[in-house]
Design a protein around this motif. Structure first.
Motif, mmCIF file in Angstrom:
data_model
loop_
_atom_site.group_PDB
_atom_site.id
_atom_site.type_symbol
_atom_site.label_atom_id
_atom_site.label_comp_id
_atom_site.label_asym_id
_atom_site.label_seq_id
_atom_site.Cartn_x
_atom_site.Cartn_y
_atom_site.Cartn_z
ATOM 1 N N ALA A 12 0.808 -1.221 0.000
ATOM 2 C CA ALA A 12 0.000 0.000 0.000
ATOM 3 C C ALA A 12 0.838 1.266 0.000
ATOM 4 C CB ALA A 12 -0.932 -0.004 1.214
ATOM 5 N N THR A 13 1.974 1.249 0.704
ATOM 6 C CA THR A 13 2.711 2.493 0.961
ATOM 7 C C THR A 13 4.122 2.520 0.392
ATOM 8 O OG1 THR A 13 3.650 1.717 3.062
ATOM 9 C CG2 THR A 13 1.445 2.732 3.140
ATOM 10 N N GLY A 14 4.675 1.347 0.048
ATOM 11 C CA GLY A 14 6.074 1.291 -0.372
ATOM 12 C C GLY A 14 7.046 1.315 0.785
ATOM 13 N N LEU A 15 6.537 1.106 2.020
ATOM 14 C CA LEU A 15 7.384 1.154 3.213
ATOM 15 C C LEU A 15 7.415 -0.214 3.891
ATOM 16 C CD1 LEU A 15 6.137 4.474 4.842
ATOM 17 C CD2 LEU A 15 8.331 4.129 3.705
ATOM 18 N N TRP A 16 8.626 -0.636 4.309
ATOM 19 C CA TRP A 16 8.772 -1.822 5.138
ATOM 20 C C TRP A 16 8.840 -1.401 6.605
ATOM 21 C CZ3 TRP A 16 7.736 -6.222 3.001
ATOM 22 C CH2 TRP A 16 8.084 -6.497 1.677
ATOM 23 N N PHE A 17 8.148 -2.130 7.452
ATOM 24 C CA PHE A 17 8.219 -1.910 8.898
ATOM 25 C C PHE A 17 8.776 -3.179 9.527
ATOM 26 C CE2 PHE A 17 5.145 1.216 7.549
ATOM 27 C CZ PHE A 17 5.456 2.326 8.327
ATOM 28 N N ASP A 18 9.932 -3.041 10.192
ATOM 29 C CA ASP A 18 10.662 -4.191 10.724
ATOM 30 C C ASP A 18 10.536 -4.333 12.236
ATOM 31 O OD1 ASP A 18 11.428 -4.558 8.128
ATOM 32 O OD2 ASP A 18 13.448 -3.747 8.391
ATOM 33 N N GLU A 19 9.628 -3.574 12.831
ATOM 34 C CA GLU A 19 9.455 -3.614 14.283
ATOM 35 C C GLU A 19 7.981 -3.616 14.621
ATOM 36 O OE1 GLU A 19 10.959 -1.141 18.285
ATOM 37 O OE2 GLU A 19 11.656 -0.570 16.291
ATOM 38 N N LEU A 20 7.611 -4.403 15.604
ATOM 39 C CA LEU A 20 6.226 -4.475 16.063
ATOM 40 C C LEU A 20 6.063 -3.752 17.390
ATOM 41 C CD1 LEU A 20 5.327 -8.217 15.314
ATOM 42 C CD2 LEU A 20 4.683 -6.194 14.000
ATOM 43 N N PRO A 21 4.821 -3.307 17.688
ATOM 44 C CA PRO A 21 3.623 -3.356 16.847
ATOM 45 C C PRO A 21 3.560 -2.178 15.881
ATOM 46 C CG PRO A 21 3.061 -2.418 18.969
ATOM 47 C CD PRO A 21 4.524 -2.775 19.047
ATOM 48 N N LEU A 22 2.724 -2.303 14.862
ATOM 49 C CA LEU A 22 2.538 -1.226 13.889
ATOM 50 C C LEU A 22 1.466 -0.266 14.395
ATOM 51 C CD1 LEU A 22 4.088 -3.336 12.148
ATOM 52 C CD2 LEU A 22 2.776 -2.520 10.203
ATOM 53 N N LYS A 23 1.773 0.389 15.507
ATOM 54 C CA LYS A 23 0.848 1.378 16.051
ATOM 55 C C LYS A 23 0.778 2.587 15.121
ATOM 56 C CE LYS A 23 1.307 0.236 20.974
ATOM 57 N NZ LYS A 23 1.671 0.735 22.316
ATOM 58 N N PRO A 24 -0.308 3.334 15.181
ATOM 59 C CA PRO A 24 -0.465 4.459 14.250
ATOM 60 C C PRO A 24 0.702 5.435 14.265
ATOM 61 C CG PRO A 24 -2.542 4.008 15.332
ATOM 62 C CD PRO A 24 -1.531 3.119 15.987
ATOM 63 N N GLU A 25 1.269 5.710 15.446
ATOM 64 C CA GLU A 25 2.362 6.678 15.492
ATOM 65 C C GLU A 25 3.596 6.171 14.752
ATOM 66 O OE1 GLU A 25 1.924 4.951 19.769
ATOM 67 O OE2 GLU A 25 0.642 5.490 18.063
ATOM 68 N N ARG A 26 3.839 4.854 14.821
ATOM 69 C CA ARG A 26 4.990 4.283 14.108
ATOM 70 C C ARG A 26 4.760 4.337 12.602
ATOM 71 N NH1 ARG A 26 6.756 -0.618 17.000
ATOM 72 N NH2 ARG A 26 8.175 0.856 18.013
ATOM 73 N N VAL A 27 3.555 4.033 12.176
ATOM 74 C CA VAL A 27 3.228 4.076 10.746
ATOM 75 C C VAL A 27 3.279 5.505 10.236
ATOM 76 C CG1 VAL A 27 1.431 3.600 9.035
ATOM 77 C CG2 VAL A 27 1.831 1.987 10.922
ATOM 78 N N LEU A 28 2.717 6.411 11.013
ATOM 79 C CA LEU A 28 2.688 7.814 10.595
ATOM 80 C C LEU A 28 4.091 8.382 10.482
ATOM 81 C CD1 LEU A 28 0.392 9.743 9.898
ATOM 82 C CD2 LEU A 28 0.499 10.635 12.219
ATOM 83 N N GLN A 29 4.959 8.029 11.418
ATOM 84 C CA GLN A 29 6.350 8.481 11.354
ATOM 85 C C GLN A 29 7.018 7.972 10.079
ATOM 86 O OE1 GLN A 29 9.007 6.915 14.353
ATOM 87 N NE2 GLN A 29 10.277 8.746 14.310
ATOM 88 N N GLY A 30 6.777 6.707 9.745
ATOM 89 C CA GLY A 30 7.337 6.158 8.523
ATOM 90 C C GLY A 30 6.829 6.866 7.287
ATOM 91 N N LEU A 31 5.534 7.175 7.282
ATOM 92 C CA LEU A 31 4.957 7.874 6.129
ATOM 93 C C LEU A 31 5.555 9.262 5.961
ATOM 94 C CD1 LEU A 31 1.213 6.852 6.593
ATOM 95 C CD2 LEU A 31 2.714 6.128 4.735
ATOM 96 N N HIS A 32 5.820 9.932 7.078
ATOM 97 C CA HIS A 32 6.390 11.281 7.006
ATOM 98 C C HIS A 32 7.847 11.263 6.551
ATOM 99 C CE1 HIS A 32 3.210 12.994 10.006
ATOM 100 N NE2 HIS A 32 2.765 12.928 8.771
ATOM 101 N N LEU A 33 8.551 10.153 6.848
ATOM 102 C CA LEU A 33 9.974 10.087 6.518
ATOM 103 C C LEU A 33 10.246 9.513 5.134
ATOM 104 C CD1 LEU A 33 11.439 8.820 9.923
ATOM 105 C CD2 LEU A 33 11.531 11.138 8.992
ATOM 106 N N ARG A 34 9.242 8.940 4.485
ATOM 107 C CA ARG A 34 9.498 8.315 3.188
ATOM 108 C C ARG A 34 9.788 9.387 2.137
ATOM 109 N NH1 ARG A 34 3.611 6.130 0.920
ATOM 110 N NH2 ARG A 34 2.454 8.076 1.262
ATOM 111 N N PRO A 35 10.621 9.036 1.158
ATOM 112 C CA PRO A 35 10.965 9.999 0.106
ATOM 113 C C PRO A 35 9.730 10.426 -0.664
ATOM 114 C CG PRO A 35 12.433 8.098 0.058
ATOM 115 C CD PRO A 35 11.334 7.760 1.005
ATOM 116 N N ALA A 36 9.727 11.647 -1.091
ATOM 117 C CA ALA A 36 8.584 12.171 -1.856
ATOM 118 C C ALA A 36 8.502 11.475 -3.211
ATOM 119 C CB ALA A 36 8.740 13.671 -2.030
#
Length: 724
Positions: free
Chosen positions: A700-724
């Motif tokens: 969905a996002t093009g992002l890998w998450f290698d740590e659990l849990p995928l709480k909203p704050e962790r996902v949101l941080q990843g979305l903000h840091l991904r390259p434009a």
């Protein structure tokens, strides 16, 4: 007896025998038990993660009217230690406390309120000690020691082929560091029970447990009692999930009943349960995996470290299972794995549904999906090139026989999910994705432990009794044993009663863990019924009411497995294995980071579904538990101090979080040794969901998450840091 062909109960959807009592509120859980003259116990627990005990002053508590006794370690005549495999945990801390939650004193009083008041009157003087809270740091020289023998509790290795040569052959290599969290069992009934002295002078402990006979032995050892003076009775269990494999209230209850001579009830508060009982192990895992351009896996290398917390519990066994399945259900010719579990001053960790396989499945399956991306291959096609098949070797060098169903789970899940599926349009601010993961895990005890189970069958009149040391924790094993006995004797299931839960009445059948009870007790019942059937045929009929019953015993010994050699996992590690594949669809809210699980297809090879209704319930329950593990749940502990102490702060999935569509698929690839081909299913259902969700989120996002849990704050941080 009727002809067997007329009684077709194997494979029938049967309502569990304990269902009605639970629905109507008639079932008695440990906290419901009452006796005349009952007293109330409470424990004083340390709020320090590591400290030396200098003084315990109990005088004010003893003087409180209504207080019957106040006990410390000095009042215990036995060794005062217990442990499932390694006795290193004190009933009451004597010289020092090793984690927040260690019990240092017990109070027994006429009311719960008085017991609680007395606890507050006990004064303990501590000398703070430096603690160690990160398992990798705990292995460094010069750090604080949790136990005098050192912080390394157990270590394992796997060596297959030549990893360096395998990676030299690889044309695609992916590497990742994966972390999983502490997880709370969160069963609805907290640790509680009742103890009393029976007419034979035995101390009787009524408690929710996953192995009454082993609890009996541990109580006797810790308190210095002959085993014949201890009896365990298991009331209805209010949830277990591995959390009742290790002991909690058993020794304190027995001690208080012995010291007072009266019935004693003891129940944890929810906060006490959070800080005192075990958690799922957090793992740190470094993986490196290689494949050829054609998609064939050639090498895997992994370093795995788990946090055992303050006491051994089942950590060495969890580590062995985790390590033995750390490659996932794939044929990889070159494997190098090093793993260890380490003492820290954190909350102790032990068994939880999946028993270590859940954590390594998270890492290994994300690696598979990353490799598929690197090779530009469909992840289903990539898996089908590499999955284990009969005649191939696992990472320990075990050559698999018949009954390997992982390929079938992939094909059936993909068919049900209509893979590859076109993505549905997303609402504004949301993106959709689909992901897949597989998993496999042992059924029964492994590594040379020698799994066995025994039952006694009694046939008299129109009644048949199966006396089995079964642990009915909600999984439906007593219903399944009823079906097996009915099928073998050619009778209606209603004529069969399964008697369990009292060590004075039944033989030891091992623990209610490792997804083993259907396999082990089912085979034991078949042995007993085979003898009973022969004896009935010889006399021409069943004994009439009032005549001596036919009594037969069934003793089943599982196929042998190889013991470990100096931590080296080699050869036949497991006598049976279960397999599964999950395909999930998610919707990610890019503004909030919330992940909604919209569809789950969960295909599991169970060998033979003796009761499909029960199997479907296990799959659905395992998926929902894994959903919490993947997205919500985290027991937070900082520098040994628990920050998550109730269900307001520790979030578990509710009815509102259930996937919109959840499709359990039963795959039946018979195990040649299982009863009617059955394997096990309870734990395997938790394994593939988390990595499948991570795969779907990547889609969905093009992002890998290698740590659990995928709480909203962790996902949101990843979305903000991904390259434009």
């Amino acid at each position: 007896m009727k002809d067997l062909s007329s009684v077709n109960v194997i494979g029938q959807r049967m309502v569990r025998v304990d269902a009605l009592g639970k629905v109507l509120g008639q079932a008695k859980y440990p906290a419901d038990l009452r006796m005349k003259g009952m007293l109330y116990g409470r424990a004083l627990r340390s709020l320090r993660p590591h400290a030396r005990i200098l003084r315990i002053d109990t005088e004010r508590a003893r003087q409180l009217p209504g207080v019957v006794a106040v006990l410390t370690a000095a009042d215990i005549e036995g060794p005062n230690v217990y442990g499932r495999y390694l006795p290193d945990q004190p009933v009451l801390a004597r010289d020092k406390v090793r984690h927040m939650g260690d019990a240092v004193a017990l109070v027994v009083a006429e009311t719960e309120e008085l017991a609680e008041e007395a606890i507050r009157l006990i004064e303990v003087e501590y000398e703070p000690l430096p603690g160690i809270f990160d398992p990798k740091e705990a292995l460094q020289p010069g750090v604080p020691l949790v136990h005098e023998k050192g912080n390394l509790l157990s270590a394992n290795t796997v060596r297959l082929g030549e990893a360096d040569l395998g990676f030299a052959e690889a044309e695609a290599i992916v590497e990742g560091v994966y972390r999983t969290q502490f997880v709370e069992h969160a069963y609805l009934q907290t640790e509680s029970g009742l103890a009393y002295l029976d007419e034979e002078g035995r101390v009787v402990v009524c408690v929710a447990t996953q192995h009454p006979h082993r609890d009996l032995k541990q109580i006797a050892y810790a308190l210095g009692l002959p085993e014949e003076r201890v009896r365990l009775i298991q009331p209805t269990v209010g949830g277990a999930f591995g959390g009742r494999e290790d002991m909690t209230v058993q020794c304190p209850l027995a001690l208080l009943a012995l010291k007072t001579g009266q019935p004693v009830k003891l129940a944890y508060s929810r906060e006490e349960s959070f800080i005192a009982h075990t958690k799922r192990h957090p793992f740190q895992m470094h993986y490196r995996t290689g494949a050829r351009r054609d998609g064939r896996l050639v090498a895997l290398e992994a370093e795995i470290v788990s946090d055992a917390g303050a006491y051994a519990m089942t950590s060495p066994q969890v580590l062995r299972v985790a390590t033995s399945v750390a490659t996932g259900p794939y044929h990889i010719p070159n494997v190098k794995i090093d793993s260890c579990t380490v003492y820290t001053n954190n909350t102790p960790t032990a068994a939880m549904r999946g028993f270590g396989a859940t954590q390594t499945c998270f890492a290994s399956e994300i690696q598979m999906n990353k490799l598929a991306v690197a090779l530009r291959m469909d992840p289903i096609e990539f898996r089908l090139k590499n999955v284990l098949r009969p005649g191939q070797m696992t990472c320990t060098g075990q050559v698999l026989g018949e009954g390997v169903g992982v390929e079938e789970t992939i094909l059936r899940a993909a068919e049900m999910a209509a893979w590859p599926k076109k993505r549905k349009p997303s609402a504004p601010g949301k993106v959709r994705g689909i992901g897949v993961a597989c998993g496999y895990k042992n059924v029964g005890y492994s590594f040379g432990y020698g799994d066995r189970a025994s039952v006694v069958l009694e046939v008299y009149g129109e009644h048949i009794a199966v006396k089995a040391g079964a642990i009915e924790a909600g999984q439906g094993v007593t219903t399944i044993l009823r079906q097996i006995a009915a099928a073998e004797l050619g009778v209606n299931p209603e004529e069969v009663e399964v008697i369990y839960g009292d060590t004075a009445e039944v033989l030891d059948a091992g623990s209610g863990s490792a997804s083993r009870l259907t396999f082990m007790l089912g085979n034991a019942v078949r042995l007993a019924t085979n003898e009973a059937r022969q004896r009935i045929m010889e006399r021409g009929e069943r004994p009439a009411p009032g005549e001596p019953p036919i009594i037969c015993r069934g003793d089943y010994q599982a196929p042998p497995t190889n013991p470990t050699e100096g931590g080296l996992l080699k050869g036949v590690a497991h006598f049976s294995l279960g397999y599964g594949t999950h395909i999930v669809e998610v919707e990610v809210d890019t503004e909030t980071g919330v992940i909604e699980l919209t569809r789950v297809v969960a295909a599991h090879d169970v060998g033979r579904a003796i009761n499909p209704l029960s199997v479907e319930g296990q799959i659905e329950g395992g998926v929902l538990m894994a959903q919490g593990y993947a997205l919500l749940e985290e027991y937070v502990i900082e520098q040994g101090v628990a920050k998550t102490v109730d269900l307001h702060e520790y979030l578990i999935p509710t009815a509102a979080d259930v996937p919109k569509e959840l499709r359990p698929l039963i795959i039946e690839v018979p195990d040649p040794y299982g009863p009617f081909g059955a394997k096990g299913v309870g734990e395997m259902t938790t394994l593939p969901l988390a990595p499948a969700i991570v795969s779907a989120v990547y889609d969905a996002t093009g992002l890998w998450f290698d740590e659990l849990p995928l709480k909203p704050e962790r996902v949101l941080q990843g979305l903000h840091l991904r390259p434009a």
